[in-house]
Design a protein around this motif. Structure first.
Motif, short mmCIF file in Angstrom:
data_model
loop_
_atom_site.label_atom_id
_atom_site.label_comp_id
_atom_site.label_asym_id
_atom_site.label_seq_id
_atom_site.Cartn_x
_atom_site.Cartn_y
_atom_site.Cartn_z
N PRO A 242 0.82 -1.22 0.00
CA PRO A 242 0.00 0.00 0.00
C PRO A 242 0.85 1.27 0.00
O PRO A 242 1.97 1.29 0.54
CB PRO A 242 -0.81 -0.12 1.30
N ASP A 243 0.34 2.32 -0.61
CA ASP A 243 1.05 3.60 -0.68
C ASP A 243 1.38 4.15 0.71
O ASP A 243 2.38 4.87 0.87
CB ASP A 243 0.22 4.63 -1.45
N ARG A 244 0.54 3.83 1.69
CA ARG A 244 0.76 4.37 3.03
C ARG A 244 2.08 3.90 3.65
O ARG A 244 2.55 4.46 4.65
CB ARG A 244 -0.40 4.01 3.95
N ALA A 245 2.69 2.85 3.06
CA ALA A 245 3.98 2.37 3.57
C ALA A 245 5.09 3.37 3.26
O ALA A 245 6.17 3.31 3.86
CB ALA A 245 4.31 1.01 2.95
N GLY A 246 4.83 4.28 2.32
CA GLY A 246 5.79 5.34 2.03
C GLY A 246 7.00 4.92 1.24
O GLY A 246 8.02 5.63 1.24
N LEU A 247 6.93 3.81 0.52
CA LEU A 247 8.07 3.38 -0.29
C LEU A 247 8.16 4.23 -1.55
O LEU A 247 7.14 4.65 -2.11
CB LEU A 247 7.94 1.91 -0.65
N PRO A 248 9.37 4.49 -2.04
CA PRO A 248 9.53 5.38 -3.20
C PRO A 248 9.03 4.76 -4.49
O PRO A 248 8.99 3.53 -4.64
CB PRO A 248 11.05 5.62 -3.26
N ASP A 249 8.68 5.62 -5.45
CA ASP A 249 8.23 5.16 -6.76
C ASP A 249 9.39 4.51 -7.51
O ASP A 249 10.53 4.97 -7.45
CB ASP A 249 7.70 6.36 -7.57
N LEU A 250 9.08 3.43 -8.23
CA LEU A 250 10.10 2.66 -8.93
C LEU A 250 10.12 2.95 -10.44
O LEU A 250 10.99 2.43 -11.15
CB LEU A 250 9.87 1.16 -8.71
N GLY A 251 9.16 3.73 -10.92
CA GLY A 251 9.14 4.07 -12.34
C GLY A 251 8.67 2.93 -13.22
O GLY A 251 8.01 2.00 -12.76
N THR A 252 9.02 2.99 -14.49
CA THR A 252 8.59 1.98 -15.46
C THR A 252 9.78 1.13 -15.89
O THR A 252 10.94 1.48 -15.67
CB THR A 252 7.98 2.64 -16.70
N VAL A 253 9.46 0.01 -16.50
CA VAL A 253 10.48 -0.90 -17.02
C VAL A 253 10.08 -1.35 -18.41
O VAL A 253 8.90 -1.54 -18.70
CB VAL A 253 10.67 -2.11 -16.08
N ASP A 254 11.08 -1.49 -19.29
CA ASP A 254 10.84 -1.94 -20.66
C ASP A 254 11.31 -3.38 -20.82
O ASP A 254 12.42 -3.73 -20.41
CB ASP A 254 11.61 -1.07 -21.66
N PHE A 255 10.46 -4.20 -21.43
CA PHE A 255 10.84 -5.55 -21.82
C PHE A 255 11.10 -5.52 -23.33
O PHE A 255 10.26 -5.07 -24.10
CB PHE A 255 9.73 -6.55 -21.49
N VAL A 256 12.27 -5.98 -23.72
CA VAL A 256 12.69 -5.85 -25.11
C VAL A 256 13.21 -7.17 -25.66
O VAL A 256 13.60 -8.08 -24.92
CB VAL A 256 13.78 -4.77 -25.27
N LEU A 257 13.23 -7.25 -26.98
CA LEU A 257 13.85 -8.34 -27.70
C LEU A 257 15.16 -7.83 -28.29
O LEU A 257 15.20 -6.75 -28.87
CB LEU A 257 12.95 -8.85 -28.83
#
Length: 290
Positions: A242-257
Motif C-alpha cells: 500500500p502507498d501508506r507504507a511510504g516506499l519510493p516510486d520505482l518508475g517503469t520498465v521496458d521488456f525488449v527483444l
C-alpha cells in the motif's frame, strides 16, 4: 473483414500502450498507426482504445479484440508457411529473463516448436543483466529481457510500471530499515530498488537474495520482506504494498527483444521467434492460468 496489417498495428499499440512506440516497432509513421487503428475501429463498430495526451488504455472491446487478432494472424502465418513451403531449421539459442518463469511463455514456445519442428530450440533462463552479457559474447541468438533505465537498444515488447510487492498483511516499520528480497547483481530490479531507496534516503537491509524467481517468491510469501517487481507479472499470493507504507516510486520498465549476430539459419529462426513473441506479447502479462 479484418485487415491483417491493421491487426498487427492494433497488437503493437495494445502491447506498448503507445502509438509512438508502436510506430517505431513497425517502421511506420505515427499518423499511419492512428489510421490503422481508426479503420479497425470502424470495421468493428467499437472503440478499442481510450487515449489522451498522456496515456493509452485498452477498452473492454479492445481486450476482447486481442484474442481475435492473435487467432486471425496465426491463421494467416500458418497458411503462408504451408503454401510457400518455408521450413526453418537449425539451432536457436534463446534467453528469457526470470520474470517469465510463471507466465504463459512456455505456451508460446510450445506453439513455435509445433510450427517449426526442425528448429532445435535451446532455452536459457537467467537474470536480464546476465542475458545481455551472454548475447554480447555471442552465446545467445535472441533475448527477451528487461533493459536498464535510459537504454534505447532492443525492440520494445511492452512497457509496464514497477511496484513494491509482498505477502498480504505485511507491515513495514517506518523507523526500521526496509527488509528487501532481491535478485543478485546484475539484476535490473535490484539496481532499481536500491537506487530508489537511496534517492529517498530510506534505510534498507537485505532479508533474502536468490537467483531464482521461485526463491524470491517463497521468501516474500513467508513475510520476510518486500521485493520490486513488474506490476503486470505479480506472482500469485503476493500483492502491491500500500502507498501508506511510504516506499519510493520505482518508475517503469521496458521488456525488449535483442538479436545476436550469427549465421543466417539462426538469424532466420530468431526472427521467426521474435515475430511470434511480439504477436503474443500481451499473453506474457500476468501469471499462467489468468
Amino acid at each position: 473483414m479484418y485487415d491483417p496489417t491493421q491487426l498487427r498495428t492494433f497488437l503493437a499499440v495494445a502491447q506498448t500502450l503507445s502509438f509512438t512506440q508502436a510506430a517505431r516497432r513497425l517502421g511506420l509513421r505515427q499518423s499511419t498507426v492512428s489510421q490503422h487503428v481508426r479503420r479497425l475501429e470502424e470495421a468493428t463498430g467499437r472503440q478499442l482504445f481510450t487515449r489522451d495526451t498522456h496515456s493509452v488504455e485498452l477498452t473492454e472491446d479492445g481486450e476482447a479484440m486481442l484474442g481475435f487478432a492473435r487467432t486471425i494472424l496465426q491463421a494467416h502465418e500458418r497458411a503462408a508457411a504451408f503454401f510457400t513451403g518455408t521450413r526453418l531449421r537449425g539451432r536457436l539459442r534463446f534467453g528469457a529473463s526470470e520474470d517469465f518463469v510463471l507466465t504463459r511463455l512456455p505456451e508460446i514456445l510450445e506453439s513455435f516448436r509445433r510450427d517449426h519442428p526442425e528448429v532445435d530450440l535451446e532455452l536459457t533462463v537467467e537474470l536480464s543483466g546476465t542475458l545481455h552479457a551472454r548475447l554480447e559474447a555471442g552465446r545467445l541468438d535472441l533475448v527477451l529481457a528487461k533493459r536498464q533505465a535510459g537504454a534505447t537498444h532492443g525492440e520494445l515488447v511492452w512497457r509496464d510500471r514497477m511496484v513494491w510487492i509482498a505477502a498480504d498483511g505485511v507491515r513495514l516499520d517506518p523507523d526500521r530499515p526496509v527488509p528487501l528480497i532481491l535478485f543478485p547483481p546484475p539484476a535490473v530490479t535490484r539496481a532499481r530498488a536500491l537506487d530508489a531507496l537511496e534517492r529517498d534516503g530510506r534505510a534498507w537491509r537485505i532479508a533474502c537474495t536468490s537467483g531464482s524467481l521461485s526463491g524470491l517468491v517463497a521468501a516474500a510469501r513467508a513475510g520476510l520482506g518486500v521485493m520490486a517487481h513488474t506490476r503486470g507479472l505479480i506472482p500469485p499470493g503476493l500483492v502491491p504494498v500500500p502507498d501508506r507504507a511510504g516506499l519510493p516510486d520505482l518508475g517503469t520498465v521496458d521488456f525488449v527483444l535483442l538479436h545476436g549476430h550469427r549465421r543466417t539459419a539462426a538469424q532466420e529462426a530468431a526472427s521467426a521467434l521474435a515475430a511470434a513473441l511480439l504477436a503474443a506479447g500481451d499473453r506474457l502479462h500476468g501469471p499462467a492460468g489468468r
